[in-house]
Design a protein around this motif. Sequence first.
Motif, short mmCIF file in Angstrom:
data_model
loop_
_atom_site.label_atom_id
_atom_site.label_comp_id
_atom_site.label_asym_id
_atom_site.label_seq_id
_atom_site.Cartn_x
_atom_site.Cartn_y
_atom_site.Cartn_z
N LEU A 180 -6.17 -12.67 -126.53
CA LEU A 180 -7.49 -12.22 -126.99
C LEU A 180 -7.47 -10.74 -127.36
O LEU A 180 -8.10 -10.34 -128.34
CB LEU A 180 -8.52 -12.48 -125.90
N LEU A 181 -6.74 -9.94 -126.61
CA LEU A 181 -6.63 -8.51 -126.92
C LEU A 181 -5.95 -8.29 -128.26
O LEU A 181 -6.41 -7.49 -129.08
CB LEU A 181 -5.87 -7.79 -125.80
N LEU A 182 -4.84 -8.98 -128.48
CA LEU A 182 -4.10 -8.83 -129.74
C LEU A 182 -4.91 -9.34 -130.93
O LEU A 182 -4.85 -8.78 -132.03
CB LEU A 182 -2.75 -9.55 -129.65
N TYR A 183 -5.69 -10.40 -130.69
CA TYR A 183 -6.58 -10.90 -131.75
C TYR A 183 -7.64 -9.85 -132.07
O TYR A 183 -7.94 -9.57 -133.24
CB TYR A 183 -7.24 -12.20 -131.31
N PHE A 184 -8.21 -9.25 -131.03
CA PHE A 184 -9.23 -8.21 -131.20
C PHE A 184 -8.68 -7.04 -132.02
O PHE A 184 -9.37 -6.51 -132.90
CB PHE A 184 -9.68 -7.71 -129.81
N ALA A 185 -7.44 -6.63 -131.76
CA ALA A 185 -6.85 -5.49 -132.45
C ALA A 185 -6.33 -5.84 -133.85
O ALA A 185 -5.91 -4.95 -134.59
CB ALA A 185 -5.71 -4.91 -131.61
N GLY A 186 -6.34 -7.11 -134.19
CA GLY A 186 -5.85 -7.53 -135.50
C GLY A 186 -4.35 -7.62 -135.59
O GLY A 186 -3.77 -7.66 -136.70
N ILE A 229 -9.03 -1.38 -116.09
CA ILE A 229 -8.97 -0.16 -116.90
C ILE A 229 -7.69 -0.14 -117.73
O ILE A 229 -7.68 0.37 -118.86
CB ILE A 229 -9.08 1.10 -116.02
N GLY A 230 -6.61 -0.71 -117.20
CA GLY A 230 -5.38 -0.81 -117.98
C GLY A 230 -5.57 -1.63 -119.24
O GLY A 230 -5.09 -1.27 -120.31
N PHE A 231 -6.29 -2.75 -119.11
CA PHE A 231 -6.57 -3.62 -120.26
C PHE A 231 -7.40 -2.87 -121.29
O PHE A 231 -7.14 -2.96 -122.50
CB PHE A 231 -7.32 -4.86 -119.77
N TRP A 232 -8.40 -2.12 -120.83
CA TRP A 232 -9.27 -1.38 -121.76
C TRP A 232 -8.50 -0.29 -122.47
O TRP A 232 -8.57 -0.14 -123.70
CB TRP A 232 -10.44 -0.78 -120.98
N VAL A 233 -7.72 0.49 -121.72
CA VAL A 233 -6.92 1.56 -122.32
C VAL A 233 -5.92 0.99 -123.31
O VAL A 233 -5.76 1.50 -124.43
CB VAL A 233 -6.19 2.36 -121.22
N LEU A 234 -5.25 -0.09 -122.92
CA LEU A 234 -4.24 -0.68 -123.79
C LEU A 234 -4.88 -1.31 -125.03
O LEU A 234 -4.30 -1.28 -126.12
CB LEU A 234 -3.45 -1.74 -123.01
N PHE A 270 -12.29 -9.16 -127.13
CA PHE A 270 -11.85 -8.18 -126.13
C PHE A 270 -12.58 -8.42 -124.81
O PHE A 270 -11.96 -8.40 -123.73
CB PHE A 270 -12.13 -6.76 -126.61
N GLY A 271 -13.88 -8.65 -124.88
CA GLY A 271 -14.68 -8.85 -123.68
C GLY A 271 -14.25 -10.06 -122.89
O GLY A 271 -14.15 -10.02 -121.65
N LEU A 272 -13.98 -11.16 -123.57
CA LEU A 272 -13.51 -12.37 -122.88
C LEU A 272 -12.18 -12.12 -122.19
O LEU A 272 -11.96 -12.56 -121.06
CB LEU A 272 -13.38 -13.53 -123.88
N GLY A 273 -11.29 -11.42 -122.88
CA GLY A 273 -9.99 -11.11 -122.29
C GLY A 273 -10.12 -10.20 -121.09
O GLY A 273 -9.47 -10.43 -120.05
N ALA A 302 -18.82 -1.83 -116.47
CA ALA A 302 -19.09 -0.87 -117.55
C ALA A 302 -19.08 -1.56 -118.91
O ALA A 302 -19.89 -1.24 -119.79
CB ALA A 302 -18.05 0.25 -117.53
N PHE A 303 -18.19 -2.54 -119.08
CA PHE A 303 -18.16 -3.26 -120.36
C PHE A 303 -19.42 -4.12 -120.51
O PHE A 303 -19.97 -4.20 -121.62
CB PHE A 303 -16.92 -4.15 -120.46
N ILE A 304 -19.87 -4.73 -119.44
CA ILE A 304 -21.09 -5.54 -119.50
C ILE A 304 -22.28 -4.66 -119.89
O ILE A 304 -23.11 -5.04 -120.73
CB ILE A 304 -21.35 -6.24 -118.16
N ILE A 305 -22.36 -3.46 -119.31
CA ILE A 305 -23.43 -2.53 -119.66
C ILE A 305 -23.29 -2.09 -121.12
O ILE A 305 -24.29 -1.97 -121.85
CB ILE A 305 -23.41 -1.31 -118.72
#
Length: 323
Positions: free
Chosen positions: A107-113, A205-210, A73-76, A54-57
């Motif tokens: 990568l997630l924390l970097y994405f969120a600032g 999905i946990g990574f995406w929600v978080l 975020f995508g790489l993570g 879904a993220f790739i799409i």
Amino acid sequence: MDNFIYLIIVVLLFLTELIYFRIADKYNIIDKPNHRSAHTQVTLRGGGIIFPIAFIIFCLFNLNEAIQNYWSFGLGLLAICIISFADDVKTLSNKIRLSVHLVSVTLLLYFAGAFNLMPVWAWPILFILVIGTLNAYNFMDGINGMTGVYSLITLGSLAYINKEIIRFTDENFIWYPIMACLVFLFFNFRKKAKCFAGDVGSMGIGFWVLGLITLLIMRTGEYKYILLLSIYGMEVVLTIIERILLKENIFEAHRRHLYQLLANEKKVSHLVVSSVYAVCQLLINIFLIHSQLPFWAVILIIFIPAGGIYLALKWKLKKEYNL
């Protein structure tokens, strides 16, 4: 986004899942029941691969924005999903999985600032909280419908916040995982599930929600939004405490979660248990979103009654079945 585009995306996700089923069946990517399982039939594993797809799409339909704003975020997400899928196929060492989890969370924390907004001393706490929450998502993925329905409630709450309370991200970044959840639930929210999410699904999905919740917290400074996952958090923390008191290895699989006792010992329908968990979280989210109380008061109002009910039910079931 135009409703026709949404329909195209749902069809693409549906077809992707069907193609994966053929691959999983050919290469024997299955979940075999054991003494800890809440199911009794051999079932295809890894149906949650639909979430990274879904993220790739999402990237294909929003290419420029994805390159500019969502690359980290995508790489993570893809890293944690690839290692989780590999673990679904063949069990990997904890060191390998933890190393990839650390990279993905960075990568997630970097994405969120988070690294710019939080002091350096808070970074280790963030890592522990995020990795712990991701693993809680994995621990709770044990019965039909649980991961999909619970995630759908949380994502729906985030979509409402984004539209009605404060805009913290592109609405499509929330709607894509919602569509993926709906397609996954079509195959999983059944008495006899066509597939299980697998680690790739629960971690994906946990990574995406978080990621969305972390982004919301960093944009608003409101830490209360972590309570959008309060039912999962309460269940996992209390179960870990119980296992420590019983001197059990908390890293080994088990059947001590309340939802496992309800499904395995009490023989309550998986779909009923999953729905009750989701509804409880929904009620908490409605209160949480509209509450003007301080964070500590919200925690007390949520966890004292919820924790009391949880412990009472668990004590009753353990006494009833001599566990």
